[in-house]
Motif scaffolding. Structure first.
Motif, short mmCIF file in Angstrom:
data_model
loop_
_atom_site.label_atom_id
_atom_site.label_comp_id
_atom_site.label_asym_id
_atom_site.label_seq_id
_atom_site.Cartn_x
_atom_site.Cartn_y
_atom_site.Cartn_z
N LYS A 164 -14.46 21.85 -52.86
CA LYS A 164 -13.01 22.02 -52.73
C LYS A 164 -12.49 23.21 -53.53
CE LYS A 164 -11.11 17.50 -51.72
NZ LYS A 164 -12.27 16.65 -51.41
N GLY A 165 -13.22 23.59 -54.57
CA GLY A 165 -12.75 24.70 -55.40
C GLY A 165 -12.97 26.06 -54.77
N GLN A 166 -13.79 26.10 -53.73
CA GLN A 166 -14.14 27.39 -53.13
C GLN A 166 -13.06 27.84 -52.15
OE1 GLN A 166 -18.06 27.57 -51.43
NE2 GLN A 166 -17.64 29.49 -50.36
N PHE A 167 -12.34 28.89 -52.50
CA PHE A 167 -11.37 29.47 -51.57
C PHE A 167 -12.08 30.58 -50.80
CE2 PHE A 167 -7.27 28.49 -54.22
CZ PHE A 167 -7.68 27.18 -54.36
N ASN A 168 -11.68 30.79 -49.56
CA ASN A 168 -12.37 31.80 -48.77
C ASN A 168 -12.13 33.21 -49.34
OD1 ASN A 168 -9.63 31.82 -47.90
ND2 ASN A 168 -10.23 32.92 -46.07
N ASN A 169 -13.13 34.07 -49.23
CA ASN A 169 -12.96 35.47 -49.60
C ASN A 169 -12.49 36.21 -48.36
OD1 ASN A 169 -13.89 35.14 -52.26
ND2 ASN A 169 -16.02 35.26 -51.57
N VAL A 184 -2.10 28.55 -50.20
CA VAL A 184 -2.72 29.78 -50.71
C VAL A 184 -2.54 30.93 -49.72
CG1 VAL A 184 -4.92 30.85 -51.37
CG2 VAL A 184 -4.33 28.58 -52.20
N GLU A 187 -5.67 38.51 -53.71
CA GLU A 187 -7.07 38.59 -53.31
C GLU A 187 -7.68 39.96 -53.65
OE1 GLU A 187 -8.88 36.14 -52.20
OE2 GLU A 187 -10.62 37.10 -51.27
N ASN A 238 -16.33 27.66 -61.43
CA ASN A 238 -16.06 27.52 -60.01
C ASN A 238 -16.15 28.86 -59.28
OD1 ASN A 238 -14.88 26.09 -57.56
ND2 ASN A 238 -13.32 27.64 -57.94
N GLU A 268 -17.59 31.41 -55.33
CA GLU A 268 -16.94 32.53 -54.66
C GLU A 268 -17.66 33.87 -54.82
OE1 GLU A 268 -12.63 30.30 -54.86
OE2 GLU A 268 -13.05 31.86 -56.31
N ALA A 273 -12.89 19.81 -57.71
CA ALA A 273 -13.33 21.06 -57.09
C ALA A 273 -14.85 21.12 -56.95
CB ALA A 273 -12.82 22.25 -57.88
#
Lengths: 444, 263
Positions: free
Chosen positions: A254-259, A399, B74, B105, B110, B159
């Protein structure tokens, strides 16, 4: 068999409902496809098991045991009683009486379980109505729960109670007619509930009973067909979308946001020592729309986020677990999802009235529906995504909208702009010199 | 506590031709925030105590970009990531332990897609591994018999599904581990995540950290344990605002272990 006018009426009603339903499904599918692409075709077996556990198995519903268990009762009742619908449709089309009774003892078992479940569904729906309208649980009365969302919920619950009552009166009248040996009503099925209700109907004549039985039958089938069409316009559409929505849900941490790919290209170019800083950008493709950073409107979101919005049944578990909402901020994850759906419906209608082409209406999801104040209150803690029983992800929408505020509008709270400057210049969110970063090792 | 800390940088190691087993990613809070620096040192004391070969990046470390990314910037995130990945890959780093769930995280989830592939663990996970493999013997010391409640960090818990490591480490201290009403997957945020740490909260009835501190104080604990420097700040402030700082201490799990064992 008694094939007559009623069978024709039945077929007309049935086909009309199916056509209306199919048309609406096509509209919703078209609307969802207005979203951007995102690949969720991977890991089929993990997706399937997640769907079986979360959607079919209702694993996240029982986190709250009272509503969870009652919901399972309605859910199981709904699915099982719909087997009876099959018989109702065949009887209706062919003029038969309880055509599935050829199954023998199995049929007795089926009818008996339908009746017991019907009572369960009635009890659960009554409790749900009490929770919503008499106890007035907070999550059903927050700001975004305006009159339509509240009425929508009540319409659904009352309809379900009415359908179950019709079903049980049909059975009871049938049971009494069967025991009297009335013509056409041959003995079939076991009736644990109808046999208890039978004394209520004992004083009625055969013809009155036939009327009650027929009325119950017609009410039940027409009710279900109306319901079928209604749910596609309602929050209740989760009964269909919950399954695909969980199947296509995010399987990553869940912590991974898309790059963002669009940003990746630019950053790679910035760090590429061989890149020509004066190079002209490659010519744009014919008719290409310049890419936006983040989301301003629903069409900037991806299809899964749009599917989420149609799946939401407005239960409000996300909002009641949201730290910002709990402490009185304007943010409500449920409102984010409902706004997304309402705006998507508006965009869809715009396309329909303008011959398949969206005509700018001067509105957007960001600002006209969702304000920056709501967005900036989010702590990205994932309480909303964890709480959602059908794996809706309000956080990713928040986001994406923030990204548009920051990267397109250059608008963020001033303290965050200062933080950005610090990260950029000092490689830390505070105003410390990067050369002091290792001083801690020398201090006492 | 008397022994001086032994800390090498990756640059030192490279010059000496050494390859440390693990890189300790300190993070911005751990480097600059006075309270968080104590957590950093507690982690180092534990690493020194078990003679683990580790190094830090020192001044070559930079913000992972987490707060920028959560706030929607970003570009800034990917620029930070790009620079950090160049440094990390330059030193051929394989394994990283972080002192902060946000760095954890970001580095773990990421960075791979941007070319940074490392085995990343959080310091509570490392401590648990050290205890499980017998390298670190833990006694309750001053905390023995005390009541401790653990506040889940969102970026470690929800997360990344790590609820057990910090709890199993705390339990080794021979203490009473009390759970708040909202814990584990249902835990309430401290209010700092998503770059909230760096701004005033939006208008509302209450600060999130007060809500959480009240929940912790309901248990009348001796200690509120945290695993994140930002949670630590928020909970410390919350406990102070409720004027309970004399009775209730806020410690990171690493501090509990280091202090209990006089490291």
């Amino acid at each position: 068999m008694h094939f007559g006018v009623s069978n024709i009426i039945f077929l007309v009603v049935f086909i009309t409902a199916i056509v209306l339903f199919a048309k609406r499904i096509m509209t919703i599918t078209r609307n969802i496809k207005l979203g951007k692409g995102v690949d969720r075709s991977d890991n089929a077996s993990e997706r399937l098991s997640t769907m079986l556990r979360v959607a079919v198995g209702q694993s996240k519903m029982v986190v709250r045991p009272v509503s969870g268990i009652l919901h399972i009762l309605v859910y199981v009742g709904f699915i099982i009683i719909n087997i009876e619908l099959l018989e109702i449709v065949i009887d209706g089309a062919l003029g038969t009486h309880r055509v599935l009774s050829v199954l023998g003892p199995l049929y007795d078992l089926l009818i008996a379980s339908f009746e017991i479940l019907a009572v369960g569904v009635i009890i659960a729906c009554v409790v749900f109505l009490i929770r919503r309208n008499i106890i007035k649980l907070k999550r059903f009365w927050s700001k975004e729960m305006t009159s339509w969302p509240r009425s929508d919920a009540n319409i659904i619950l009352i309809t379900e109670i009415a359908l179950m009552c019709a079903f049980l009166s049909m059975d009871t009248a049938d049971f009494v007619l069967q025991s009297r040996g009335a013509e056409h009503y041959h003995e079939a099925g076991a009736y644990p509930v109808a046999s208890l209700l039978a004394p209520l109907f004992n004083g009625l004549s055969d013809s009155a009973l036939v009327f009650v039985e027929r009325f119950g039958w017609w009410f039940h089938i027409i009710g279900i067909l109306c319901f079928l069409v209604y749910v596609t316009y309602s929050k209740h559409f989760h009964i269909m979308l919950a399954f695909p929505n969980v199947y296509f849900s995010n399987l990553k941490s869940k912590g991974q946001f898309n790059n963002m790919e669009s940003v990746k290209k630019e950053v790679e170019l910035m760090f590429d020592p061989n890149a020509d800083p004066y190079a002209a950008p490659p010519p744009a493709e014919e008719g290409a729309v310049p890419e936006k950073f983040g989301a301003r409107d629903v069409t900037d979101l991806n299809w899964k986020q749009l599917m989420d919005s149609y799946t939401c049944t407005e239960c409000g578990r996300c909002t009641s677990n949201c730290p910002a909402n709990i402490t009185g901020k304007k943010l409500s994850p449920r409102k984010i999802v409902m706004d997304t759906r309402d705006r998507l419906e508006e965009v869809g209608k715009n396309i329909d009235t303008n011959g398949g082409e969206f005509k700018d209406d001067g509105k957007s999801l960001l600002h006209d529906y969702i304000t920056p104040e709501e967005l900036w209150a989010c702590t990205t803690c994932n309480a909303c995504t964890e709480a959602c029983p059908v794996n809706i992800d309000p956080l990713s929408i928040i986001v994406d909208l923030r990204r548009n505020l920051v990267m397109e509008e250059s608008s963020a709270p001033s303290e965050l702009v200062a933080m950005f400057t610090n990260v950029e210049n000092n490689s830390a969110p505070w105003q410390f010199s990067p050369t002091d970063r290792f001083n801690w090792a020398q201090e006492d | 506590m008397s022994e001086p800390l032994k800390i090498k940088t990756m640059a030192d190691c490279m010059a000496a031709g050494e390859t440390p087993e693990i890189l300790f990613w300190v993070g911005c809070a751990g480097s600059f925030d006075d309270r968080a620096k104590k957590i950093t040192k507690a982690i180092v004391r534990i690493l020194n105590h078990v003679d683990m070969s580790f190094a830090v990046l020192g001044t070559e470390e930079g913000c992972t970009g987490d707060p920028a990314k959560r706030a929607g910037n970003e570009f800034l995130f990917q620029m930070q990531a790009f620079q950090n990945i160049q440094v990390l890959n330059g030193y051929e780093v394989k394994k990283i332990v972080t002192g902060c769930p946000h760095c954890f995280n970001t580095l773990k989830n990421e960075y791979p897609d941007l070319g940074g592939n490392y085995e990343v663990i959080h310091h509570t996970q490392l401590i648990q591994q050290l205890i499980d493999t017998g390298k670190l013997k833990v006694e309750g010391g001053a905390f023995k018999g005390k009541k401790i409640t653990y506040h889940d960090a969102c970026y470690l818990g929800r997360a990344n599904d790590e609820y057990e490591a910090p709890r199993s480490v705390i339990e080794k201290l021979d203490v009473e581990l009390a759970e708040m009403k909202r814990s584990r997957a249902n835990g309430l945020c401290c209010g700092a995540g998503g770059a909230q740490m760096f701004k005033e909260a939006e208008e509302g009835d209450k600060e999130v950290n007060i809500e959480r501190a009240e929940e912790a104080l309901e248990l009348s604990p001796n200690v509120v344990a945290t695993a994140c420097p930002f949670c630590n700040t928020m909970m410390t402030d919350g406990v102070k605002l409720k004027e309970q700082e004399e009775n209730v201490k806020v410690y990171d799990v690493a501090e509990l272990i280091a202090n209990a064992n006089d490291l």
